[in-house]
Enzyme design. Sequence first.
Site, PDB file in Angstrom:
ATOM      1  N   ARG A  40      13.961 -40.471   9.335  1.00  0.00           N
ATOM      2  CA  ARG A  40      13.833 -39.118   9.893  1.00  0.00           C
ATOM      3  C   ARG A  40      13.578 -39.295  11.382  1.00  0.00           C
ATOM      4  O   ARG A  40      12.549 -39.867  11.773  1.00  0.00           O
ATOM      5  CB  ARG A  40      12.699 -38.346   9.214  1.00  0.00           C
ATOM      6  CG  ARG A  40      12.391 -37.029   9.893  1.00  0.00           C
ATOM      7  CD  ARG A  40      11.507 -36.116   9.077  1.00  0.00           C
ATOM      8  NE  ARG A  40      12.266 -35.467   8.022  1.00  0.00           N
ATOM      9  CZ  ARG A  40      11.883 -34.339   7.414  1.00  0.00           C
ATOM     10  NH1 ARG A  40      10.755 -33.751   7.743  1.00  0.00           N
ATOM     11  NH2 ARG A  40      12.629 -33.805   6.464  1.00  0.00           N
ATOM     12  N   HIS A  87      20.744 -32.445   8.259  1.00  0.00           N
ATOM     13  CA  HIS A  87      19.787 -32.659   7.160  1.00  0.00           C
ATOM     14  C   HIS A  87      20.605 -32.707   5.854  1.00  0.00           C
ATOM     15  O   HIS A  87      20.525 -31.797   5.016  1.00  0.00           O
ATOM     16  CB  HIS A  87      18.763 -31.518   7.156  1.00  0.00           C
ATOM     17  CG  HIS A  87      17.514 -31.828   6.386  1.00  0.00           C
ATOM     18  ND1 HIS A  87      17.302 -33.026   5.720  1.00  0.00           N
ATOM     19  CD2 HIS A  87      16.375 -31.080   6.180  1.00  0.00           C
ATOM     20  CE1 HIS A  87      16.109 -32.992   5.142  1.00  0.00           C
ATOM     21  NE2 HIS A  87      15.534 -31.831   5.400  1.00  0.00           N
ATOM     22  N   GLN A 142      19.040 -32.224   2.299  1.00  0.00           N
ATOM     23  CA  GLN A 142      18.684 -30.826   2.052  1.00  0.00           C
ATOM     24  C   GLN A 142      19.913 -30.018   1.635  1.00  0.00           C
ATOM     25  O   GLN A 142      19.881 -29.264   0.653  1.00  0.00           O
ATOM     26  CB  GLN A 142      18.070 -30.223   3.327  1.00  0.00           C
ATOM     27  CG  GLN A 142      17.643 -28.782   3.177  1.00  0.00           C
ATOM     28  CD  GLN A 142      16.437 -28.631   2.264  1.00  0.00           C
ATOM     29  OE1 GLN A 142      15.423 -29.267   2.467  1.00  0.00           O
ATOM     30  NE2 GLN A 142      16.543 -27.784   1.248  1.00  0.00           N
ATOM     31  N   ASP A 202      15.885 -20.471   8.044  1.00  0.00           N
ATOM     32  CA  ASP A 202      15.069 -21.640   8.385  1.00  0.00           C
ATOM     33  C   ASP A 202      14.263 -21.273   9.641  1.00  0.00           C
ATOM     34  O   ASP A 202      14.454 -20.203  10.241  1.00  0.00           O
ATOM     35  CB  ASP A 202      15.980 -22.869   8.625  1.00  0.00           C
ATOM     36  CG  ASP A 202      15.198 -24.148   8.923  1.00  0.00           C
ATOM     37  OD1 ASP A 202      14.006 -24.220   8.563  1.00  0.00           O
ATOM     38  OD2 ASP A 202      15.778 -25.078   9.527  1.00  0.00           O
ATOM     39  N   CYS A 252      14.673 -23.998   3.280  1.00  0.00           N
ATOM     40  CA  CYS A 252      14.411 -25.428   3.069  1.00  0.00           C
ATOM     41  C   CYS A 252      12.922 -25.731   3.028  1.00  0.00           C
ATOM     42  O   CYS A 252      12.519 -26.759   2.476  1.00  0.00           O
ATOM     43  CB  CYS A 252      15.095 -26.243   4.162  1.00  0.00           C
ATOM     44  SG  CYS A 252      14.550 -25.784   5.826  1.00  0.00           S
ATOM     45  N   ARG A 256      15.126 -31.372  -4.546  1.00  0.00           N
ATOM     46  CA  ARG A 256      15.226 -32.473  -3.577  1.00  0.00           C
ATOM     47  C   ARG A 256      15.065 -33.809  -4.296  1.00  0.00           C
ATOM     48  O   ARG A 256      15.760 -34.780  -3.998  1.00  0.00           O
ATOM     49  CB  ARG A 256      14.134 -32.342  -2.497  1.00  0.00           C
ATOM     50  CG  ARG A 256      14.305 -31.191  -1.523  1.00  0.00           C
ATOM     51  CD  ARG A 256      15.507 -31.364  -0.615  1.00  0.00           C
ATOM     52  NE  ARG A 256      15.457 -32.588   0.172  1.00  0.00           N
ATOM     53  CZ  ARG A 256      14.786 -32.738   1.314  1.00  0.00           C
ATOM     54  NH1 ARG A 256      14.126 -31.721   1.826  1.00  0.00           N
ATOM     55  NH2 ARG A 256      14.804 -33.883   1.968  1.00  0.00           N
TER      56      ARG A 256
HETATM   57  N1   CP Z   1      12.719 -29.347   3.741  1.00  0.00           N
HETATM   58  C1   CP Z   1      12.173 -30.473   4.216  1.00  0.00           C
HETATM   59  O1   CP Z   1      12.857 -31.408   4.641  1.00  0.00           O
HETATM   60  O2   CP Z   1      10.813 -30.485   4.176  1.00  0.00           O
HETATM   61  P1   CP Z   1       9.876 -31.564   4.880  1.00  0.00           P
HETATM   62  O3   CP Z   1      10.031 -31.378   6.370  1.00  0.00           O
HETATM   63  O4   CP Z   1       8.487 -31.221   4.404  1.00  0.00           O
HETATM   64  O5   CP Z   1      10.290 -32.928   4.462  1.00  0.00           O
HETATM   65  N1  NVA Z   2      15.035 -27.131  11.005  1.00  0.00           N
HETATM   66  C1  NVA Z   2      13.760 -27.639  10.556  1.00  0.00           C
HETATM   67  C2  NVA Z   2      13.884 -28.158   9.180  1.00  0.00           C
HETATM   68  C3  NVA Z   2      12.612 -28.701   8.591  1.00  0.00           C
HETATM   69  C4  NVA Z   2      12.815 -29.248   7.207  1.00  0.00           C
HETATM   70  C5  NVA Z   2      13.281 -28.720  11.510  1.00  0.00           C
HETATM   71  O1  NVA Z   2      14.094 -29.557  11.912  1.00  0.00           O
HETATM   72  O2  NVA Z   2      12.103 -28.716  11.862  1.00  0.00           O
END
Ligand code: CP
Ligand code: NVA
Length: 351
Positions: A131, A158, A161, A253, A293, A321
């Site tokens: 990540r 992502h 997701q 989101d 998400c 997930r």
């Molecule tokens: N939706 C998602 O990726 O959640 P987190 O940021 O908690 O991993």
């Molecule tokens: N768009 C959001 C998604 C979190 C799961 C971010 O990148 O923070």
Amino acid sequence: MTTKPYAMQSPAAGPNVRNNSRAPQPVNTLAGRDLCSICDLSAADVRLILNTAHTVKARPAQYRHALASKQLVMFFEKDSLRTRLTFEVGINTLGGSAIFIDQTASRLGARETLADVAHNLERWVDVIVLRTYAHETITGMAGYARVPVVNALSDIEHPCQALTDIFTLEEHFGDLRGLKIAYVGDGNNVAHSLLLAAVLMGANITLASPEGYGPKPEFIAAAQAMAATPAGTLRCVTDPREAVAGADAVYTDAWASMGQEHEAEMRQTIFHAYQVNRELMALAAPHAVFMHCLPAHRGEEVTDEVIDSAHSVVFDQAENRMHVQKAILLLLLDAAQPDFGARKRSNIPTF
Ligand code: CP
Ligand code: NVA
């Protein structure tokens, strides 16, 4: 992406494993590959992931030894609840182990080169989950490492997701083709992966974002390039009501993603009219589901009454997930055949 030699050693997938199923097994086109972007996947690849996830969700016990002795490492430059836990719980329930490296204090590649990190990791672990802020960190690691690399969120995508989201939609509606999805809000990482996955699988997605906050042109172009059968359609508009009218699913989101916290106040003004509330949901089809998400910013992009309503499937998404990522790991590590051999050895009931 070329097949990765270190990723092809799963004993559960080898020719000596007994498989009592008489059905012909699909060719695993994902064995030894990376998952950096939905763009890496064909419709057949996505179908294989979805089918595997449906099976793994229905019969988890058949896979509990499938990744025995496999090691997964996660380097996360950003916070996480769902992604971290679903990868950890997921690989644990497949017989493998996860190691979490908190990378929030510095970027990957700052202490030593990304290539050197990759060439260390590939000697110890079977799969690398990242990540990051920069998407290039993930594609760079994928280029260097001889084991599969999975994107667990970057600034622009992502994919885990999005695969989960279309899995959840398929579970709910039975068929993705022709499904009408409305995404309301920022054209961000979640939106990019979702629009690609939706179009690839034959759904029709409309994104409503303020001027200048829509998806990046390269993602729109990539979706349009998919516009061969059985691909769906993509529309980008600025009016949220136009996107939501008659939709089967309404998705939103955060207005400010991780790394954009300094813009949060400004974005609250810009996105004010894009809140998914009861009035906006009333324009969708009566059977429409609400999707997010998570994490949700209640009172900003969504109201409590929508996210807590009977139409909300946000916790199904969160649960799924895990099932979908288990399927991804099984396929990348080529261990997706049910573990009939282990069941016979251990004599433990599988249900
Ligand atoms: N939706 C998602 O990726 O959640 P987190 O940021 O908690 O991993
Ligand atoms: N768009 C959001 C998604 C979190 C799961 C971010 O990148 O923070």
